[in-house]
Design an enzyme around this catalytic site. Structure first.
Site, short mmCIF file in Angstrom:
data_model
loop_
_atom_site.label_atom_id
_atom_site.label_comp_id
_atom_site.label_asym_id
_atom_site.label_seq_id
_atom_site.Cartn_x
_atom_site.Cartn_y
_atom_site.Cartn_z
N GLY A 186 0.78 -1.24 0.00
CA GLY A 186 0.00 0.00 0.00
C GLY A 186 0.81 1.29 0.00
O GLY A 186 0.32 2.31 0.49
N HIS B 36 0.78 1.33 -13.18
CA HIS B 36 1.57 0.18 -13.61
C HIS B 36 3.05 0.58 -13.62
O HIS B 36 3.39 1.65 -14.13
CB HIS B 36 1.13 -0.28 -15.01
CG HIS B 36 1.88 -1.48 -15.47
ND1 HIS B 36 1.60 -2.75 -14.99
CD2 HIS B 36 2.94 -1.60 -16.31
CE1 HIS B 36 2.47 -3.60 -15.54
NE2 HIS B 36 3.27 -2.94 -16.33
C1 GAR Z 1 3.42 -1.02 -7.41
O1 GAR Z 1 4.71 -0.97 -7.95
C2 GAR Z 1 2.37 -1.03 -8.52
O2 GAR Z 1 2.71 -0.23 -9.60
C3 GAR Z 1 2.40 -2.48 -8.92
O3 GAR Z 1 2.52 -3.18 -7.69
C4 GAR Z 1 3.18 -2.36 -6.73
C5 GAR Z 1 2.30 -2.24 -5.49
O4 GAR Z 1 2.95 -1.58 -4.46
N1 GAR Z 1 1.23 -2.82 -9.66
C6 GAR Z 1 1.23 -3.69 -10.67
O5 GAR Z 1 2.20 -4.30 -11.02
C7 GAR Z 1 -0.12 -3.85 -11.38
N2 GAR Z 1 0.04 -4.48 -12.64
P1 GAR Z 1 2.15 -0.90 -3.25
O6 GAR Z 1 1.19 -1.94 -2.67
O7 GAR Z 1 3.24 -0.55 -2.26
O8 GAR Z 1 1.44 0.31 -3.77
#
Ligand code: GAR
Length: 204
Positions: free
Chosen positions: A16, A114
């Protein structure tokens, strides 16, 4: 009378940090046209839920396992979103692909962050650290992040904002992921949410 704000729901699955960037942007006045009203997680142990609770935001957990099928899972989320009068749905590290049954109910109302420059390293199978592993394996010298509208094609909706990040010769997937988050995702996600919220409240 205070100005009307778009009601935002953030869908999460893990740490998150992007949700945190949105919460911080709201307190700093970077997001003023919208208000985070709800956080939905498909993972009961996501740390993102703690971040939401600390910020006093309502949370809800909806899991595919409990719902029994993708359709029931999406229907439960739709009911929760509709009951809360949500205008914008932000996918912030939400690790479940949504079907057309869900995306078609909210045209130009769902946005996703993304961790690459779409159309590189995106689509089915490209999520989280895997995206950065693929970029390093390919040997690209520049990567970044993209915020886009969500439609029925995974990572295929209209692009809202992008930001490039240089790759360093000594980068690991982990170091690259952290830099892409800090320099790109945590900046363009709040800016995009403000932009879309502003467009929505001015259309109403
Ligand atoms: C982030 O880097 C987001 O861009 C990626 O997962 C991570 C989540 O981090 N999302 C994807 O790859 C979607 N295809 P977070 O939970 O710390 O925000």
């Amino acid at each position: 009378m205070p100005a009307k704000k778009a009601k935002i729901a953030v869908l999460v699955s893990g740490g998150g940090t992007n949700l945190q960037a949105l919460i911080d942007a709201q307190s700093k006045g970077i997001i003023t046209s919208g208000k985070i009203a709800l956080v939905i997680s498909n993972n009961p142990s996501a740390y993102a839920l703690e971040r939401a609770k600390k910020a006093g935001i309502k949370t809800s957990v909806v899991t595919k396992k409990e719902c029994g099928s993708q359709e029931a899972f999406e229907d439960k989320m739709k009911t929760t979103l509709n009951e809360n009068g949500i205008d914008i749905i932000v996918l912030a590290g939400f690790m479940s692909i949504l079907s057309e049954n869900f995306t078609s109910a909210y045209p130009k109302r769902i946005i996703n962050v993304h961790p690459s420059l779409i159309p590189s390293f995106c689509g089915k199978g490209f999520y989280g650290l895997r995206v950065h592993e693929a970029a390093l394996e390919y040997g690209v010298k520049v990567t970044g992040a993209t915020v886009h509208f969500v439609n029925e094609i995974p990572d295929g909706g209209e692009i809202i904002m992008q930001k490039a990040v240089n790759i360093r010769p000594d980068d690991t997937p982990e170091s690259l992921q952290k830099r892409v988050m800090r320099l790109a995702e945590w900046k363009i996600l709040p800016l995009s949410v403000e932009k879309v919220s502003n467009e929505i409240i001015n259309k109403k």
